[in-house]
Design an enzyme around this catalytic site. Sequence first.
Site, PDB file in Angstrom:
ATOM      1  N   LYS A   1     -14.274   0.336   4.782  1.00 21.46           N
ATOM      2  CA  LYS A   1     -13.698   1.586   4.272  1.00 21.46           C
ATOM      3  C   LYS A   1     -13.975   1.665   2.782  1.00 21.46           C
ATOM      4  CE  LYS A   1     -10.154  -0.367   1.902  1.00 21.46           C
ATOM      5  NZ  LYS A   1     -10.154  -0.380   0.419  1.00 21.46           N
TER       6      LYS A   1
ATOM      7  N   ASP B   1      -3.966  -3.471   4.078  1.00 13.63           N
ATOM      8  CA  ASP B   1      -5.024  -2.550   4.505  1.00 13.63           C
ATOM      9  C   ASP B   1      -5.211  -2.515   6.017  1.00 13.63           C
ATOM     10  OD1 ASP B   1      -5.468  -2.079   1.859  1.00 13.63           O
ATOM     11  OD2 ASP B   1      -7.430  -3.049   1.762  1.00 13.63           O
TER      12      ASP B   1
END
Length: 268
Positions: A8, A132
Amino acid sequence: MVTFPNAKINLGLLITEKRPDGFHNLQSCFYPVGWSDALELIPASETAFSSTGLPIPGKPMQNLCVKAYELLRRDFDMPPVHVHLQKNVPIGAGLGGGSADAAFTLRLLNDRFALGLSVDQLENYARQLGSDCAFFVQNRPVYCIEKGDVFRQIDLSLSGYYIVLVYPNLAISTAEAYARIRPQQPEHPLADLLLQPITTWRNTVHNDFEASLFPTYPVLASVKEQLYEAGAVYASMSGSGSTLYGIFDAPPADLNQFAQYRVWQGKL
């Protein structure tokens, strides 16, 4: 069973305050990109972990993938598995590679052993593995607040753009990055800035870690400027790590200036 945990990027990253628990509150948009590892679950007589590709620091049985398996095994009767990881996404790069590996392990185990876990349940397990990790359960663009594990919907799509990721052979630990940061409340919420045209982002959408890390690691500022020189509409550092990315209207014709680094490019 094989799956491909993807990385990401952070579209903006504002560190707003330090929390009583020692973590930091933030504002960011997490956006999935195609640079991926490969993760395989293999039936085994005892739990094991192996890896190929980039070297992974730490003891194999302390890898986040194993921790994900052990986390679910506390609540479900699962047989042993051999987890094999082909590591492609650099470590300490701000791309969430380890978090993705852990979250995809949870997803794969849920499917393989028909555990019946909902998205919310998977996200709650993932939050126990790292801030995350929960993002990669749904793996779609979201606006993140608090520790980066509380999500709000954001109407943002970069479909049609191209991205170039440059890892300048430099790993930056999360602890080092946060040790240099000075939290502050932003003048404008990041979500409002991200909903403006991408052509405005260069002057408005920032990663707070750049101000503290660029003076120590000049190569980061240099790569960012080179991405703009190559025609990027927007360029930034991702997360608290060392990867810089550039978003382009079309695939850049020449990236020879990054030949000495690890580079990935693809369509968003």
